[in-house]
Design a protein around this motif. Sequence first.
Motif, PDB file in Angstrom:
ATOM      1  N   VAL A   1      -7.592   8.268  11.474  1.00 23.23           N
ATOM      2  CA  VAL A   1      -7.414   6.995  11.334  1.00 23.23           C
ATOM      3  C   VAL A   1      -6.129   6.377  11.815  1.00 23.23           C
ATOM      4  O   VAL A   1      -6.115   5.358  12.475  1.00 23.23           O
ATOM      5  N   ALA A   2      -4.919   6.994  11.718  1.00 17.15           N
ATOM      6  CA  ALA A   2      -3.589   6.628  12.138  1.00 17.15           C
ATOM      7  C   ALA A   2      -3.721   6.353  13.536  1.00 17.15           C
ATOM      8  O   ALA A   2      -3.174   5.469  14.240  1.00 17.15           O
ATOM      9  N   GLU A   3      -4.251   7.353  14.341  1.00 15.11           N
ATOM     10  CA  GLU A   3      -4.373   7.339  15.935  1.00 15.11           C
ATOM     11  C   GLU A   3      -5.200   6.474  16.236  1.00 15.11           C
ATOM     12  O   GLU A   3      -5.018   5.680  17.449  1.00 15.11           O
ATOM     13  N   LEU A   4      -6.275   6.117  15.539  1.00 13.35           N
ATOM     14  CA  LEU A   4      -7.586   5.269  15.764  1.00 13.35           C
ATOM     15  C   LEU A   4      -6.713   3.775  15.819  1.00 13.35           C
ATOM     16  O   LEU A   4      -7.237   2.964  16.611  1.00 13.35           O
TER      17      LEU A   4
ATOM     18  N   LEU B   1       1.070  -0.966  -0.032  1.00 12.65           N
ATOM     19  CA  LEU B   1      -0.154   0.092  -0.028  1.00 12.65           C
ATOM     20  C   LEU B   1       1.016   1.098   0.008  1.00 12.65           C
ATOM     21  O   LEU B   1       1.826   1.434   0.419  1.00 12.65           O
ATOM     22  N   ILE B   2       0.345   2.350  -0.650  1.00 17.54           N
ATOM     23  CA  ILE B   2       1.084   3.559  -0.628  1.00 17.54           C
ATOM     24  C   ILE B   2       0.624   4.649   0.230  1.00 17.54           C
ATOM     25  O   ILE B   2      -0.923   4.705   0.105  1.00 17.54           O
ATOM     26  N   GLY B   3       1.069   5.491   0.870  1.00 11.78           N
ATOM     27  CA  GLY B   3       0.494   6.445   1.480  1.00 11.78           C
ATOM     28  C   GLY B   3       1.274   7.926   1.044  1.00 11.78           C
ATOM     29  O   GLY B   3       2.493   7.949   1.040  1.00 11.78           O
ATOM     30  N   VAL B   4       0.481   8.481   0.763  1.00 11.20           N
ATOM     31  CA  VAL B   4       1.057  10.023   0.124  1.00 11.20           C
ATOM     32  C   VAL B   4       0.650  11.143   0.903  1.00 11.20           C
ATOM     33  O   VAL B   4      -0.550  11.406   1.165  1.00 11.20           O
ATOM     34  N   ASP B   5       1.566  11.989   1.426  1.00 12.63           N
ATOM     35  CA  ASP B   5       1.332  13.124   2.342  1.00 12.63           C
ATOM     36  C   ASP B   5       1.547  14.406   1.590  1.00 12.63           C
ATOM     37  O   ASP B   5       2.885  14.749   1.410  1.00 12.63           O
ATOM     38  N   LEU B   6       0.711  15.093   0.996  1.00 12.03           N
ATOM     39  CA  LEU B   6       0.826  16.390   0.384  1.00 12.03           C
ATOM     40  C   LEU B   6       0.635  17.466   1.195  1.00 12.03           C
ATOM     41  O   LEU B   6      -0.162  17.629   1.779  1.00 12.03           O
TER      42      LEU B   6
ATOM     43  N   VAL C   1       6.275  10.275   0.646  1.00 10.67           N
ATOM     44  CA  VAL C   1       5.497   9.108   0.341  1.00 10.67           C
ATOM     45  C   VAL C   1       6.148   7.962   1.161  1.00 10.67           C
ATOM     46  O   VAL C   1       7.370   7.823   1.022  1.00 10.67           O
ATOM     47  N   GLU C   2       5.369   7.138   1.546  1.00 12.97           N
ATOM     48  CA  GLU C   2       5.905   5.958   2.076  1.00 12.97           C
ATOM     49  C   GLU C   2       5.004   4.506   1.809  1.00 12.97           C
ATOM     50  O   GLU C   2       3.812   4.646   1.319  1.00 12.97           O
ATOM     51  N   LEU C   3       5.690   3.420   1.566  1.00 17.06           N
ATOM     52  CA  LEU C   3       5.265   2.179   1.143  1.00 17.06           C
ATOM     53  C   LEU C   3       4.959   1.337   2.251  1.00 17.06           C
ATOM     54  O   LEU C   3       6.222   1.069   3.001  1.00 17.06           O
ATOM     55  N   PHE C   4       4.153   0.699   2.394  1.00 12.79           N
ATOM     56  CA  PHE C   4       3.887  -0.302   3.542  1.00 12.79           C
ATOM     57  C   PHE C   4       3.202  -1.646   3.034  1.00 12.79           C
ATOM     58  O   PHE C   4       3.017  -2.022   1.867  1.00 12.79           O
TER      59      PHE C   4
ATOM     60  N   CYS D   1       1.010   9.714   5.916  1.00 13.66           N
ATOM     61  CA  CYS D   1       1.092   8.638   5.192  1.00 13.66           C
ATOM     62  C   CYS D   1       0.657   7.243   5.526  1.00 13.66           C
ATOM     63  O   CYS D   1      -0.110   6.565   4.764  1.00 13.66           O
ATOM     64  N   LEU D   2       0.435   7.266   6.854  1.00 17.67           N
ATOM     65  CA  LEU D   2      -0.010   5.751   7.704  1.00 17.67           C
ATOM     66  C   LEU D   2      -1.450   5.827   7.390  1.00 17.67           C
ATOM     67  O   LEU D   2      -2.076   4.760   7.125  1.00 17.67           O
ATOM     68  N   GLY D   3      -2.318   7.058   7.800  1.00 17.34           N
ATOM     69  CA  GLY D   3      -3.593   6.977   7.578  1.00 17.34           C
ATOM     70  C   GLY D   3      -4.005   6.910   6.042  1.00 17.34           C
ATOM     71  O   GLY D   3      -4.808   6.360   5.567  1.00 17.34           O
ATOM     72  N   ALA D   4      -3.146   7.453   5.139  1.00 16.62           N
ATOM     73  CA  ALA D   4      -3.529   7.482   3.693  1.00 16.62           C
ATOM     74  C   ALA D   4      -3.385   6.174   3.152  1.00 16.62           C
ATOM     75  O   ALA D   4      -4.222   5.707   2.527  1.00 16.62           O
ATOM     76  N   ALA D   5      -2.460   5.344   3.643  1.00 14.69           N
ATOM     77  CA  ALA D   5      -2.437   3.950   3.371  1.00 14.69           C
ATOM     78  C   ALA D   5      -3.621   2.856   3.719  1.00 14.69           C
ATOM     79  O   ALA D   5      -4.064   2.318   3.007  1.00 14.69           O
TER      80      ALA D   5
END
Length: 408
Positions: free
Chosen positions: A196-199, A81-86, A93-96, A380-384
């Motif tokens: 979402v990331a914190e949840l 999964l890819i997470g993108v933080d604009l 960008v982080e790859l998970f 990035c984590l939440g976006a993934a």
Amino acid sequence: MKRTSRDIRTANRYQVLRQIIAASPTSRQELAAATGLSVATVATLVGELLDLALITEVGFEDSAGGRPRGLVAVNASGGTLIGVDLAETYVRVELFDLALNVLARAQESTRPGDSRPEQVVGHVATAVGAVLARAGVEGARVLGAGVSVPGQVDRDTGVAEYAPNWDWHDVPLLELLSGHISCPLYLDNPLRACAVAELWFGAARGHGDAVVVNLGTGVGAGLVLGGGVHRGVSNSAGEWGHTTLVLDGRACHCGNRGCVETYTGAPGIMLNLRELSPDSPLLHDGDQTATVDALAGAVRAGDPVALGVLRHTARYLGAGVADLVNLFNPEVVVLSSWVAAAFGEPLLDEVRAAVTRHALRRPLAATRIVLSPIPTDPVCLGAATFALEGALRSAGRGGADRATTGRR
């Protein structure tokens, strides 16, 4: 809108997968207890997730008697999964893997004039290509990319409707990105991503009601209400940064005056420093990150100017957070994003003191105010997770048929 049976099934599948990621390995009985679904429903959903190769059987748990319980775990190698933080000053960008472990990272810095949509899209494409190359991942194994963009977002159409700091209006961002990135794309806002990331992994985990305060160039509040992310009727909930804190105060990019963001976002902090000490060597004109980093370092060294800026900023931030405490009565308020991470505990202490001065006693007594514990980029984590949710939704259109066929 009325939810269909498919919507409910997809949501249940997502809930079960989320619990498996959080508590691998786990049994079907434990999943039923954690989600509130029946054991029979969980067994069906687990079967579908097994057929989709998102989870795997990992043996049996020890039993003191009776039938051993089969254990399942997330299939970390089943896809990526890819997470993108604009953000206004960078593209990260982080790859998970499917267990949401980071496999690779890439970042592109952006200058103040690099905010045209085609420029931002170019930075995203470059960073996505970099993480895939570093991890050696084939494009076919990428289940999707979640893209977080500041401002108001239509997640169904993929349009960035309004980003005040970039002066974007109705930008068809996902359409532009799809010309460079071949995997499925899912667009949303950093407030939702941080919530979402914190949840899932952070300070809101296990809580039904939480507020995640996003402190960066822009400021906002991700809302967790009743155990889920609250989006509002038009996916615009949480624009707390554009609520009025000072009547006829500083001009804001949104067109109003005195917004919370103008006193507590990175540009507002730079202005706080300029007003307190116009010739301070801590001030790096045109560079938010360098200024915030210099201030944070000076706070740790006990510099009186930096401490004055911190207290001044926390005074405004605490008044705004007190409003959130009074309004939502959350169990926890999380200070998140890069400005909060830079200042750390000194900012937390000052904000707690300021909130105590302004919040009502009863809701404040039920609320903890903490820093985000997430070690990676929470956006990035939440976006993934948006990409993971989208992949499950897509699979759900034919997942039940495939599961039935597979069992036959």
